[in-house]
Design a protein around this motif. Structure first.
Motif, PDB file in Angstrom:
ATOM      1  N   ASP A 140       0.730  -1.130  -0.018  1.00 33.76           N
ATOM      2  CA  ASP A 140       0.085  -0.013   0.021  1.00 33.76           C
ATOM      3  C   ASP A 140       0.786   1.353   0.023  1.00 33.76           C
ATOM      4  O   ASP A 140       2.057   1.035   0.494  1.00 33.76           O
ATOM      5  CB  ASP A 140      -0.744  -0.231   1.343  1.00 33.76           C
ATOM      6  CG  ASP A 140      -2.414   0.856   0.943  1.00 33.76           C
ATOM      7  OD1 ASP A 140      -2.379   1.671   0.078  1.00 33.76           O
ATOM      8  OD2 ASP A 140      -3.352   0.327   1.710  1.00 33.76           O
ATOM      9  N   THR A 141       0.052   2.285  -0.482  1.00 34.77           N
ATOM     10  CA  THR A 141       0.894   3.607  -0.373  1.00 34.77           C
ATOM     11  C   THR A 141       0.769   4.611   0.796  1.00 34.77           C
ATOM     12  O   THR A 141       1.407   5.593   1.107  1.00 34.77           O
ATOM     13  CB  THR A 141       0.362   4.610  -1.540  1.00 34.77           C
ATOM     14  OG1 THR A 141      -0.934   4.887  -1.288  1.00 34.77           O
ATOM     15  CG2 THR A 141       0.602   3.590  -3.047  1.00 34.77           C
ATOM     16  N   HIS A 143       0.611   3.038   4.416  1.00 36.85           N
ATOM     17  CA  HIS A 143       0.790   2.574   6.012  1.00 36.85           C
ATOM     18  C   HIS A 143       1.069   3.702   6.919  1.00 36.85           C
ATOM     19  O   HIS A 143       1.813   4.319   6.809  1.00 36.85           O
ATOM     20  CB  HIS A 143       1.883   1.467   5.866  1.00 36.85           C
ATOM     21  CG  HIS A 143       1.764   0.506   5.277  1.00 36.85           C
ATOM     22  ND1 HIS A 143       1.025  -0.773   5.438  1.00 36.85           N
ATOM     23  CD2 HIS A 143       2.260  -0.031   3.802  1.00 36.85           C
ATOM     24  CE1 HIS A 143       1.001  -1.493   4.611  1.00 36.85           C
ATOM     25  NE2 HIS A 143       1.671  -1.378   3.663  1.00 36.85           N
ATOM     26  N   PRO A 144       0.294   3.563   8.081  1.00 38.94           N
ATOM     27  CA  PRO A 144       0.404   4.804   9.139  1.00 38.94           C
ATOM     28  C   PRO A 144       1.681   4.359   9.803  1.00 38.94           C
ATOM     29  O   PRO A 144       1.862   3.361  10.449  1.00 38.94           O
ATOM     30  CB  PRO A 144      -0.800   4.271   9.895  1.00 38.94           C
ATOM     31  CG  PRO A 144      -1.295   3.061   9.671  1.00 38.94           C
ATOM     32  CD  PRO A 144      -0.663   2.737   8.311  1.00 38.94           C
ATOM     33  N   VAL A 145       2.188   5.256  10.166  1.00 38.96           N
ATOM     34  CA  VAL A 145       3.476   5.514  10.944  1.00 38.96           C
ATOM     35  C   VAL A 145       3.245   6.631  12.301  1.00 38.96           C
ATOM     36  O   VAL A 145       3.251   7.888  11.447  1.00 38.96           O
ATOM     37  CB  VAL A 145       4.639   5.798  10.364  1.00 38.96           C
ATOM     38  CG1 VAL A 145       6.122   5.982  11.197  1.00 38.96           C
ATOM     39  CG2 VAL A 145       5.061   4.482   9.245  1.00 38.96           C
ATOM     40  N   ALA A 146       3.621   6.329  13.341  1.00 42.42           N
ATOM     41  CA  ALA A 146       3.168   7.415  14.345  1.00 42.42           C
ATOM     42  C   ALA A 146       4.409   8.287  14.739  1.00 42.42           C
ATOM     43  O   ALA A 146       5.444   7.664  14.551  1.00 42.42           O
ATOM     44  CB  ALA A 146       2.800   6.907  15.606  1.00 42.42           C
ATOM     45  N   ALA A 147       4.219   9.396  15.474  1.00 41.41           N
ATOM     46  CA  ALA A 147       5.449  10.257  15.683  1.00 41.41           C
ATOM     47  C   ALA A 147       6.240   9.865  16.958  1.00 41.41           C
ATOM     48  O   ALA A 147       7.255  10.016  16.981  1.00 41.41           O
ATOM     49  CB  ALA A 147       4.921  11.467  15.920  1.00 41.41           C
ATOM     50  N   THR A 156       1.961   9.879   9.957  1.00 45.68           N
ATOM     51  CA  THR A 156       2.326  10.003   8.549  1.00 45.68           C
ATOM     52  C   THR A 156       2.347   8.819   7.861  1.00 45.68           C
ATOM     53  O   THR A 156       1.885   7.639   8.539  1.00 45.68           O
ATOM     54  CB  THR A 156       3.810  10.471   8.584  1.00 45.68           C
ATOM     55  OG1 THR A 156       4.531   9.790   9.219  1.00 45.68           O
ATOM     56  CG2 THR A 156       4.123  11.885   9.227  1.00 45.68           C
ATOM     57  N   THR A 157       2.430   8.775   6.819  1.00 47.66           N
ATOM     58  CA  THR A 157       2.270   7.466   5.702  1.00 47.66           C
ATOM     59  C   THR A 157       3.406   7.046   5.220  1.00 47.66           C
ATOM     60  O   THR A 157       4.358   7.943   4.705  1.00 47.66           O
ATOM     61  CB  THR A 157       1.087   7.526   4.982  1.00 47.66           C
ATOM     62  OG1 THR A 157       1.297   8.706   3.835  1.00 47.66           O
ATOM     63  CG2 THR A 157      -0.185   7.724   5.700  1.00 47.66           C
ATOM     64  N   LYS A 250      11.015   3.733   7.802  1.00 42.89           N
ATOM     65  CA  LYS A 250      11.157   3.988   9.252  1.00 42.89           C
ATOM     66  C   LYS A 250      10.111   3.730   9.953  1.00 42.89           C
ATOM     67  O   LYS A 250       8.810   3.516   9.582  1.00 42.89           O
ATOM     68  CB  LYS A 250      11.151   5.368   9.524  1.00 42.89           C
ATOM     69  CG  LYS A 250      12.715   5.820   9.092  1.00 42.89           C
ATOM     70  CD  LYS A 250      13.067   7.576   9.201  1.00 42.89           C
ATOM     71  CE  LYS A 250      14.279   7.989   8.654  1.00 42.89           C
ATOM     72  NZ  LYS A 250      14.516   9.413   8.983  1.00 42.89           N
ATOM     73  N   GLY A 251      10.140   3.450  11.302  1.00 41.55           N
ATOM     74  CA  GLY A 251       9.062   2.917  12.011  1.00 41.55           C
ATOM     75  C   GLY A 251       8.597   4.049  13.021  1.00 41.55           C
ATOM     76  O   GLY A 251       8.838   5.327  12.873  1.00 41.55           O
TER      77      GLY A 251
END
Length: 304
Positions: A140-141, A143-147, A156-157, A250-251
């Motif tokens: 997918d374009t 994927h959610p990544v948290a701060a 952010t995605t 990045k995670g």
């Protein structure tokens, strides 16, 4: 015409197992699913993978330990029963024609060994339309990544796919004990027989003896960060772009994941291009191929 006796049935059973096991072992040796999957022994009807998130990294120990909560996703994989059955006619036992069943039992073993590859193939092919642990399609374009490291804060995605009009090819990071996909094994494949003429209603009514393979398996998605799908033409430039995009993932909390592609998986249509991009020492015009032997090539006959 020979009579059907316990001894002749034991001979049939011994031969069936021998041929089944030979077929299974020969095909299993060529299997790819264990290379790309975390293989999990299942203890129930389904398993929940709530650990599929950002795991804490090692840090310098200053003062007390810092306990990090791993966010729970509740991703479940439910086991499915599989079977395939061969009927041996009583008249073939009486006429000593058991040798004609040897190829069928061997093929049954081959089919059982190939099934996990087919299941994982379906995961890969449908990865851009089936959900993984974070609620997005595996490929997918966005994927959610948290701060923050604990999964909180602004989102952010991140993308793990490159769109295009061609047949897809896949970069995989297979360095870790954890893999992009999960194969779940509740029960190992087993050959079973139903052959007692005095007790079996089926034998009495149909005059045939049943032998079948059964298994209790499932397959699902693991870490999307360890895979990148591209539908762009398989060229050196597009390989470089996908390679760099995967390395840059990045995670939560902006943590570097250190992804390093180790394999490229292609189907029939991209086999030649993969060999040109990865296995040829020289590129067009005799220039040095900077991607020579950069990753290992997996040609998967199950892919388009």
């Amino acid at each position: 015409m020979a009579a059907i006796t316990p001894a002749s049935l034991r001979l049939l059973w011994t031969g069936a197992k021998k041929q089944f096991n030979a077929g299974y072992e020969a095909m299993a040796a060529k299997s790819f699913y264990k290379d790309v999957c975390t293989v999990v022994t299942s203890e129930d009807e389904k398993e929940t993978y709530d650990w599929l998130g950002d795991a804490p990294e090692m840090r310098e120990w200053i003062g007390s330990r810092v306990v990090k909560d791993i966010k729970s996703h509740g991703y479940e994989i439910t086991n499915v029963e599989f079977e395939s059955t061969i009927a041996v006619k009583a008249r073939d036992i009486k006429n000593d024609r058991l040798g004609t069943y040897n190829p069928r039992f061997r093929r049954l073993g081959e089919s059982a060994a190939r099934k996990p590859d087919q299941m994982v193939r379906d995961l890969i092919v449908n990865g851009d339309s089936q959900l993984c642990y974070d609620g997005q399609n595996f490929f997918d374009t966005d994927h959610p990544v948290a701060a923050n490291h604990d999964g909180t804060g602004a989102i952010t995605t991140v993308s793990n796919m490159t769109d295009g009009a061609g047949q897809p090819w896949y970069l995989l990071d297979l360095n870790s004990v954890l893999r992009p996909f999960i194969f779940q094994e509740r029960e190992k494949v087993e050959l079973v027989g139903k052959e007692d003429a005095k007790q079996s209603d089926h034998v009495f009514m149909n005059n045939e003896y049943l032998y079948g393979a059964d298994a209790y398996w499932a397959a699902g998605y693991g870490f999307w960060q360890m895979a990148h799908m591209s539908k762009a033409a398989l060229t050196g430039d597009n390989f470089d772009a996908a390679y760099e995009a995967m390395m840059g993932v990045k995670g939560d909390g902006g943590r570097e994941l250190g992804m390093m592609p180790t394999h490229i998986m292609v189907g029939r249509s991209n086999r030649s291009s993969a060999n040109k991009v990865i296995k040829a020492m020289l590129g067009d015009g005799g220039a040095t191929n900077t991607n020579y032997d950069e990753v290992k090539v997996i040609v998967n006959p199950w892919l388009p």
